[in-house]
Design a protein around this motif. Structure first.
Motif, PDB file in Angstrom:
ATOM      1  N   ASP A 353       0.827  -1.207   0.000  1.00 37.31           N
ATOM      2  CA  ASP A 353       0.000   0.000   0.000  1.00 37.31           C
ATOM      3  C   ASP A 353       0.861   1.256   0.000  1.00 37.31           C
ATOM      4  N   LYS A 354       0.190   2.401   0.057  1.00 36.24           N
ATOM      5  CA  LYS A 354       0.882   3.688  -0.032  1.00 36.24           C
ATOM      6  C   LYS A 354       1.828   3.923   1.153  1.00 36.24           C
ATOM      7  N   LEU A 355       1.487   3.361   2.333  1.00 35.10           N
ATOM      8  CA  LEU A 355       2.333   3.577   3.499  1.00 35.10           C
ATOM      9  C   LEU A 355       3.685   2.895   3.325  1.00 35.10           C
ATOM     10  N   SER A 356       3.671   1.677   2.802  1.00 36.54           N
ATOM     11  CA  SER A 356       4.932   0.963   2.565  1.00 36.54           C
ATOM     12  C   SER A 356       5.772   1.671   1.512  1.00 36.54           C
ATOM     13  N   TYR A 357       5.118   2.153   0.460  1.00 32.60           N
ATOM     14  CA  TYR A 357       5.857   2.892  -0.566  1.00 32.60           C
ATOM     15  C   TYR A 357       6.467   4.171   0.002  1.00 32.60           C
ATOM     16  N   ALA A 358       5.727   4.855   0.867  1.00 31.93           N
ATOM     17  CA  ALA A 358       6.244   6.098   1.455  1.00 31.93           C
ATOM     18  C   ALA A 358       7.488   5.824   2.291  1.00 31.93           C
ATOM     19  N   VAL A 359       7.431   4.776   3.130  1.00 29.73           N
ATOM     20  CA  VAL A 359       8.576   4.442   3.979  1.00 29.73           C
ATOM     21  C   VAL A 359       9.759   3.981   3.135  1.00 29.73           C
ATOM     22  N   LEU A 360       9.498   3.150   2.140  1.00 27.79           N
ATOM     23  CA  LEU A 360      10.575   2.645   1.293  1.00 27.79           C
ATOM     24  C   LEU A 360      11.222   3.769   0.496  1.00 27.79           C
ATOM     25  N   GLU A 361      10.407   4.676  -0.028  1.00 31.92           N
ATOM     26  CA  GLU A 361      10.961   5.797  -0.788  1.00 31.92           C
ATOM     27  C   GLU A 361      11.856   6.670   0.081  1.00 31.92           C
ATOM     28  N   ALA A 362      11.393   6.979   1.289  1.00 30.83           N
ATOM     29  CA  ALA A 362      12.200   7.809   2.181  1.00 30.83           C
ATOM     30  C   ALA A 362      13.503   7.119   2.565  1.00 30.83           C
ATOM     31  N   THR A 363      13.445   5.814   2.806  1.00 32.71           N
ATOM     32  CA  THR A 363      14.652   5.057   3.157  1.00 32.71           C
ATOM     33  C   THR A 363      15.644   5.053   1.999  1.00 32.71           C
ATOM     34  N   LEU A 364      15.142   4.871   0.797  1.00 29.92           N
ATOM     35  CA  LEU A 364      16.006   4.903  -0.383  1.00 29.92           C
ATOM     36  C   LEU A 364      16.667   6.265  -0.555  1.00 29.92           C
ATOM     37  N   HIS A 365      15.922   7.331  -0.312  1.00 26.53           N
ATOM     38  CA  HIS A 365      16.503   8.675  -0.422  1.00 26.53           C
ATOM     39  C   HIS A 365      17.640   8.857   0.584  1.00 26.53           C
ATOM     40  N   GLN A 366      17.523   8.247   1.768  1.00 29.26           N
ATOM     41  CA  GLN A 366      18.599   8.376   2.751  1.00 29.26           C
ATOM     42  C   GLN A 366      19.860   7.660   2.294  1.00 29.26           C
ATOM     43  N   TYR A 367      19.704   6.505   1.643  1.00 28.29           N
ATOM     44  CA  TYR A 367      20.868   5.841   1.049  1.00 28.29           C
ATOM     45  C   TYR A 367      21.502   6.731  -0.013  1.00 28.29           C
TER      46      TYR A 367
END
Length: 494
Positions: A353-367
């Protein structure tokens, strides 16, 4: 028999017989008329009545067991309003709660594995609080695909480091709800009705009864066991290849390791064989580890970068393990394989869902921004033992309770979560003993706080390893320890 009768006669004459004590109990109606009126102003009447009945039933059970006297019963009755209020407050509390993980297990499966970063939390709150462009193309105004929010970030993070061009059309990536789903979906989409070659040493069972042979059977693929439990060579794979071979599967051992007289081919050898016989190599990498752990003294753990750099055709990994993101399964592989998976009818049933995508996107940006240390699990890995020891000393020194004995000792933290089962990180812990409580009782008392504190026991002492505790929670830990009951275990009020 005579002694039993004498006890019963004495209880009756002293007013402590069960029947007499039962008669002392107030009725629910009596309690509602006066003592519980303040609670009725705050809670629904039916909830107050239910809590009242539960509290009275507990007292009746104590009377039936013979552990109540007239004197103790008077105290229990006087405390009924407080007892009922406590029950009401407990019922209003969420079942799923934040806890303080002082076990020293970084990816504690029972405690939710990887905690999320502040950036990820901020992004998910922003997305969850309103509408979003989850499947809407803002440029064209037409319907879009939810994969676009993370696919390019995943490829740009992994492919250049693996020696590939992130802008090429050779690879794609999709996200499903966990790594088990990713493995099952890939097998079902790519090898249904075909043989899958797996080493006997990799026919693992991980937590929750997830067994590779059973997953293969359910997916419709046919298991072809290769080699022996402890030794499998590339020649074993080569001999087993047939016209009906659909995939070569490599499985991360997860929660066990084998030492001694063992052998298995390097991933590069499997890839070379796969290319020669035109069969895709699929690795269930599992951990989601992006870069090597060599700097932390943990060698040999497979990484996503290394797997793709070796030329693996398809890789599956977890997002909530060493990747440090949400629970999800990440599939990265050759375009034609990912497209086949994406087009499969079951793909929609495993999407996130959108919540998982939001968390994954933010984590990827930190990398991508070079801020990986802000991802909690990465920060825990990088924290030195001396830094942990210093924090432990501060907490131990702040305890002025004479009933406690607190000592800072050397311990080893573990990664957990089915990753690097033999890996250990030098760490420190507060070893606690209590004058009135044994280790189990002390551990139970700590679990009664809000948020609960979860530790472990070793050598009859409670150990609190602060590597897995947020530094901001150190002060709460001190306050919780100061409020530990002195003589018996109750659920402490926060």
């Amino acid at each position: 028999m005579r002694e039993t009768n004498e006890v019963a006669v004495k209880a009756e004459t002293s007013g402590n017989s069960a029947e007499q004590l039962y008669r002392e109990l107030p009725s629910v109606n009596d309690l509602l008329l006066e003592p519980l009126q303040p609670l009725l102003q705050v809670h629904a009447r039916i909830r107050v009545v239910d809590a009242c009945r539960a509290a009275l039933e507990e007292i009746r059970q104590d009377i039936a067991c013979g552990v109540q006297s007239r004197e103790t019963l008077e105290g229990r009755i006087a405390d009924l309003p407080k007892t009922i209020e406590k029950k009401l407050n407990q019922r209003r509390r969420y079942s799923l709660r934040r806890v303080i993980n002082a076990t020293g297990v970084l990816l504690h499966t029972n405690l939710g594995r990887a905690p999320l970063s502040r950036k990820a939390l901020e992004h998910v709150v922003d997305i969850a609080g309103g509408y979003s462009n989850l499947e809407f193309d803002l440029e064209s105004g037409e319907r879009g695909k939810r994969d676009v929010h993370v696919e390019s970030l995943i490829l740009a993070l992994l492919l250049p480091a693996a020696g590939a061009d992130a802008c090429a059309v050779t690879h794609r990536a999709v996200v499903v709800n966990n790594c088990a789903a990713a493995t099952y979906l890939a097998l079902h989409a790519l090898a249904k009705g075909k043989e899958v070659l797996v080493s006997r040493g990799e026919l693992v069972e991980i937590g929750g009864g997830f067994r590779i042979p059973e997953i293969l059977e359910e997916s419709g693929a046919q298991l072809r066991e290769i080699g022996t439990t402890n030794r499998t060579r590339i020649a074993d794979y080569d001999k087993a290849v047939s016209p009906n071979t659909g995939l070569i599967l490599r499985v991360h051992p997860s929660n066990f390791s084998m030492d001694g007289f063992v052998e298995r081919p390097a991933l590069e050898e499997l890839v070379a064989l796969g290319r020669r016989v035109n069969i895709p190599v699929f690795e269930d990498q599992g951990t989601g580890l992006v870069h090597s752990l060599d700097d932390f003294g943990i060698a040999g753990e497979p990484t996503l970068v290394k797997s793709l750099g070796a030329g693996c055709d398809l890789v599956a990994a977890s997002g909530d393990k060493l990747f440090g993101g949400p629970q999800c399964g990440i599939l990265v592989g050759k375009t034609h394989l990912i497209d086949a998976i994406r087009k499969h009818p079951l793909f929609r049933t495993y999407r996130v869902d959108k919540l998982s995508y939001a968390v994954l996107e933010a984590t990827l940006h930190q990398y991508h921004s070079g801020a990986a240390e802000e991802i909690p699990v990465i920060g825990m890995l990088r924290m030195g033992a001396e830094a942990v020891r210093s924090r432990c000393a501060c907490v131990a020194n702040a305890l002025d309770n004479s009933e406690f004995a607190a000592e800072v000792i050397e311990v080893e933290s573990v990664l957990g979560g089915g990753t690097a089962p033999t890996a250990r990180l030098k760490s420190a812990a507060i070893a606690l003993t209590h004058a009135a409580l044994d280790a189990e009782e002390l551990l139970g008392a700590l679990r009664g706080f809000d948020p609960p504190v979860i530790g472990r026991i070793a050598d009859d002492r409670v150990l609190l390893d602060l590597r897995t505790v947020e530094p901001g929670d150190d002060s709460h830990l001190i306050e919780a320890l100061k409020q530990v009951p002195s003589s018996h275990v109750t659920s402490p009020e926060s």
